[in-house]
Design an enzyme around this catalytic site. Structure first.
Site, PDB file in Angstrom:
ATOM      1  N   HIS A   1      -8.717   6.235  10.081  1.00 23.97           N
ATOM      2  CA  HIS A   1      -7.966   5.063   9.637  1.00 23.97           C
ATOM      3  C   HIS A   1      -6.462   5.253   9.829  1.00 23.97           C
ATOM      4  CE1 HIS A   1      -6.341   2.240   6.508  1.00 23.97           C
ATOM      5  NE2 HIS A   1      -7.177   1.446   7.155  1.00 23.97           N
TER       6      HIS A   1
ATOM      7  N   ALA B   1       4.349   3.172   4.541  1.00 23.49           N
ATOM      8  CA  ALA B   1       3.982   4.593   4.490  1.00 23.49           C
ATOM      9  C   ALA B   1       2.501   4.722   4.794  1.00 23.49           C
ATOM     10  CB  ALA B   1       4.298   5.187   3.125  1.00 23.49           C
TER      11      ALA B   1
ATOM     12  N   ILE C   1      -0.280   7.663   5.206  1.00 18.74           N
ATOM     13  CA  ILE C   1      -0.504   9.082   4.929  1.00 18.74           C
ATOM     14  C   ILE C   1      -1.900   9.455   5.417  1.00 18.74           C
ATOM     15  CG2 ILE C   1      -0.593  10.854   3.132  1.00 18.74           C
ATOM     16  CD1 ILE C   1       1.325   8.995   1.510  1.00 18.74           C
TER      17      ILE C   1
ATOM     18  N   PHE D   1       0.854  -1.185   0.000  1.00 16.57           N
ATOM     19  CA  PHE D   1       0.000   0.000   0.000  1.00 16.57           C
ATOM     20  C   PHE D   1       0.893   1.239   0.000  1.00 16.57           C
ATOM     21  CE2 PHE D   1      -3.006   3.124   1.636  1.00 16.57           C
ATOM     22  CZ  PHE D   1      -4.136   2.808   0.889  1.00 16.57           C
TER      23      PHE D   1
END
Length: 159
Positions: free
Chosen positions: A90, A82, A84, A24
């Site tokens: 979430h 990572a 973000i 992801f």
């Protein structure tokens, strides 16, 4: 007064290293992975001594890292991902789970489990840390893995 200072070498000794990398946000993680591979290679780790494991996302990193720890086959395990920030909670749950899971492993495993998971507010911040103006955190994680593996080997008779 004299004291003894112990510090790990940045030249890798023989042995295998594992990298657990999330798929992801692959546009970011692939840059971290390239940096980690470069860092390991540059400091003396042979390509044949590096094994990479891809997982769906950062949330899943601790599960595979834990399984690899139990194999007792690696000098160190480098965790790359990572997360973000988006518009929901979430981000908080995933970054917390990855961070806590990796921290638990590094504390209890007896081998270095290196935290190379970016937790950023924006894509720009992530890109800056994956080879942009802030350097490559994957490379830094690899160097940390080598140094910590060497330091643990150096002090094994003391603990």
């Amino acid at each position: 007064m004299s004291s003894h200072v112990f510090e790990g070498s940045l030249v890798a000794s023989s042995g295998k290293y594992a990298i657990v990398a999330a798929r992801f946000n692959s546009n970011i993680v692939d840059l971290l992975l390239a940096g980690a591979l470069h860092g390991l290679s540059r400091h003396g780790v042979a390509d044949s001594d590096i094994e990479t494991f891809r997982v769906p996302g950062s949330f899943e990193i601790p599960t595979i890292a834990n399984a690899l720890v139990k194999k007792q086959r690696y000098k160190a395990i480098i965790c790359l991902g990572a997360v973000i920030r988006g518009e929901t909670d979430h981000y908080d749950y995933v970054s917390s789970a990855a961070t806590n899971g990796i921290a638990h492993l590094t504390k209890d495993s007896g081998i270095p489990v290196i935290y190379g998971v970016l937790t950023c507010d924006t894509l720009e911040q992530a890109l800056n840390r994956a080879g942009g103006k802030s350097g490559n955190k994957g490379y830094e994680a690899a160097v940390t893995a080598i140094e910590m593996a060497n330091l643990l080997a150096q002090i094994k008779d003391l603990i």
